[in-house]
Design a protein around this motif. Structure first.
Motif, mmCIF file in Angstrom:
data_model
loop_
_atom_site.group_PDB
_atom_site.id
_atom_site.type_symbol
_atom_site.label_atom_id
_atom_site.label_comp_id
_atom_site.label_asym_id
_atom_site.label_seq_id
_atom_site.Cartn_x
_atom_site.Cartn_y
_atom_site.Cartn_z
ATOM 1 N N ALA A 272 -40.405 -118.819 -25.927
ATOM 2 C CA ALA A 272 -40.149 -117.383 -25.824
ATOM 3 C C ALA A 272 -38.971 -116.977 -26.711
ATOM 4 O O ALA A 272 -39.018 -115.947 -27.390
ATOM 5 C CB ALA A 272 -39.872 -117.006 -24.374
ATOM 6 N N TYR A 273 -37.920 -117.779 -26.689
ATOM 7 C CA TYR A 273 -36.751 -117.495 -27.527
ATOM 8 C C TYR A 273 -37.140 -117.540 -28.996
ATOM 9 O O TYR A 273 -36.756 -116.673 -29.789
ATOM 10 C CB TYR A 273 -35.649 -118.511 -27.222
ATOM 11 C CG TYR A 273 -34.359 -118.311 -27.996
ATOM 12 C CD1 TYR A 273 -33.289 -117.612 -27.444
ATOM 13 C CD2 TYR A 273 -34.204 -118.828 -29.287
ATOM 14 C CE1 TYR A 273 -32.103 -117.441 -28.145
ATOM 15 C CE2 TYR A 273 -33.028 -118.662 -29.994
ATOM 16 C CZ TYR A 273 -31.982 -117.972 -29.428
ATOM 17 O OH TYR A 273 -30.817 -117.803 -30.138
ATOM 18 N N ARG B 116 -40.035 -116.985 -30.422
ATOM 19 C CA ARG B 116 -40.834 -115.811 -30.818
ATOM 20 C C ARG B 116 -39.948 -114.594 -31.041
ATOM 21 O O ARG B 116 -40.129 -113.850 -32.008
ATOM 22 C CB ARG B 116 -41.888 -115.522 -29.753
ATOM 23 C CG ARG B 116 -43.038 -116.525 -29.741
ATOM 24 C CD ARG B 116 -44.168 -116.060 -28.861
ATOM 25 N NE ARG B 116 -43.805 -116.037 -27.453
ATOM 26 C CZ ARG B 116 -43.867 -117.081 -26.630
ATOM 27 N NH1 ARG B 116 -44.294 -118.252 -27.092
ATOM 28 N NH2 ARG B 116 -43.528 -116.973 -25.357
ATOM 29 N N GLU B 117 -38.977 -114.383 -30.164
ATOM 30 C CA GLU B 117 -38.085 -113.219 -30.298
ATOM 31 C C GLU B 117 -37.212 -113.334 -31.543
ATOM 32 O O GLU B 117 -37.032 -112.350 -32.283
ATOM 33 C CB GLU B 117 -37.210 -113.085 -29.052
ATOM 34 C CG GLU B 117 -37.957 -112.689 -27.803
ATOM 35 C CD GLU B 117 -38.556 -111.300 -27.893
ATOM 36 O OE1 GLU B 117 -37.884 -110.389 -28.425
ATOM 37 O OE2 GLU B 117 -39.712 -111.128 -27.458
ATOM 38 N N HIS C 123 -36.900 -108.782 -22.098
ATOM 39 C CA HIS C 123 -37.147 -110.053 -21.400
ATOM 40 C C HIS C 123 -35.847 -110.540 -20.759
ATOM 41 O O HIS C 123 -35.208 -111.470 -21.255
ATOM 42 C CB HIS C 123 -37.678 -111.101 -22.374
ATOM 43 C CG HIS C 123 -38.884 -110.668 -23.142
ATOM 44 N ND1 HIS C 123 -40.156 -110.679 -22.611
ATOM 45 C CD2 HIS C 123 -39.003 -110.187 -24.398
ATOM 46 C CE1 HIS C 123 -41.022 -110.232 -23.514
ATOM 47 N NE2 HIS C 123 -40.343 -109.932 -24.606
ATOM 48 N N LEU D 181 -35.255 -114.314 -20.242
ATOM 49 C CA LEU D 181 -35.449 -115.211 -21.386
ATOM 50 C C LEU D 181 -34.231 -116.093 -21.646
ATOM 51 O O LEU D 181 -34.358 -117.300 -21.851
ATOM 52 C CB LEU D 181 -35.799 -114.388 -22.625
ATOM 53 C CG LEU D 181 -36.297 -115.145 -23.861
ATOM 54 C CD1 LEU D 181 -37.141 -114.210 -24.738
ATOM 55 C CD2 LEU D 181 -35.163 -115.701 -24.695
#
Length: 289
Positions: free
Chosen positions: A130-131, A133-134, A187, A190
């Motif tokens: 997730a990190y 992708r951001e 998020h 996250l």
């Protein structure tokens, strides 16, 4: 397939550079070396310039011609010749992965250790999906959503080198405390997941993580993110710099030594390993609802 069509992969370039180095140290011309091997000068030139394949079975003979007989060196070059034409798993992602990044992934997969200073983000090898992708979405400004997802997959897949059974890479990362305070409005959980992941990674015996505190004294890392990647003998250490346009390699011995010295000073300015772990735990507790 004819040698003239060989793709100049990074491994093939490194092999050619090594063979050229040993030939020159032996005081031998390409013409003389080629004649001794039963090849013409043009074939020697193509091998040294990564435009032709070097058959693994001829490596030891050529090195013996140059007076190089150390078993470790001979074995390393034979292995490199054998693997020189192999394409990495990232080939499946096509042109989404830039050439310089593909070269770095090749180096990383062959490396013994990597020392990384990260002033503004968590290093790729330690990022959660997730990190990743951001961060990629925010920094890879010309990529589509699909390309961002693909690059995030690449980043997660490359982390297998940390836990592989055969020679897991030794990672030493110094992360600036500011990166640990990052927030993602869309998020909120996250960063908690990312901090928890760092604590899990600290438990691995091949991973060292230090935090550069906000109150640190001035140090060379203030100039930006860099990697120092080391390999088994006889391969030289390489430095890799990242910026908004991608990455670039530093390979000259003296230049690389400068980055090694810089990393030593960064380590000295950072919190100890134990205090770094406590800092991450404290931030995680403060981020837990």
């Amino acid at each position: 397939m004819p040698n003239s069509r060989a793709v100049p992969t990074l491994r093939r370039r490194r092999l050619g550079e090594a063979l050229r180095k040993y030939r020159r140290e032996a005081g031998m011309s390409m013409a003389v070396a080629g004649e001794a091997m039963g090849w013409d000068e043009s074939k020697m030139s193509r091998i040294e310039n990564a435009k032709a394949r070097m058959p693994p079975q001829y490596v030891a003979k050529l090195l013996k011609l140059y007076g190089v007989t150390e078993p470790g060196v001979v074995s390393a070059l034979i292995d490199l010749a054998r693997d020189a034409g192999k394409q990495g798993w990232w080939r499946a992602y096509g042109d989404v992965v830039p050439v310089a990044y593909k070269d770095y992934l090749t180096l990383e997969s062959d490396a013994e250790s990597a020392h990384i200073y990260a002033p503004g983000l968590i290093p790729g090898l330690l990022q959660t999906g997730a990190y990743a992708r951001e961060i990629i979405a925010a920094t890879a400004m010309t990529h589509t959503t699909e390309e961002v997802m693909a690059l995030a997959e690449v980043r997660k897949t490359r982390q297998a080198i940390l836990t592989r059974l055969d020679r897991p890479i030794k990672l030493w990362a110094v992360i600036h405390e500011a990166a640990l305070h990052q927030r993602f409005a869309a998020h909120p959980s996250l960063m908690r997941e990312q901090l928890r992941h760092l604590l899990d990674m600290i438990e691995l015996p091949n991973i060292t993580i230090q935090v550069m505190p906000l109150t640190a004294t001035p140090h060379p890392g203030m100039l930006g993110l860099f990697h120092v990647v080391r390999f088994p003998e006889p391969w030289p250490t390489v430095a890799y710099l990242e910026n908004i346009r991608g990455g670039e390699f530093v390979e000259g011995t003296e230049d690389v030594k400068l980055f090694e010295t810089a990393f030593e000073r960064i380590v000295a300015a950072a919190l100890s390993v134990d205090d770094s772990g406590e800092t991450i735990r404290d931030l995680l507790e403060r981020n837990t609802p």
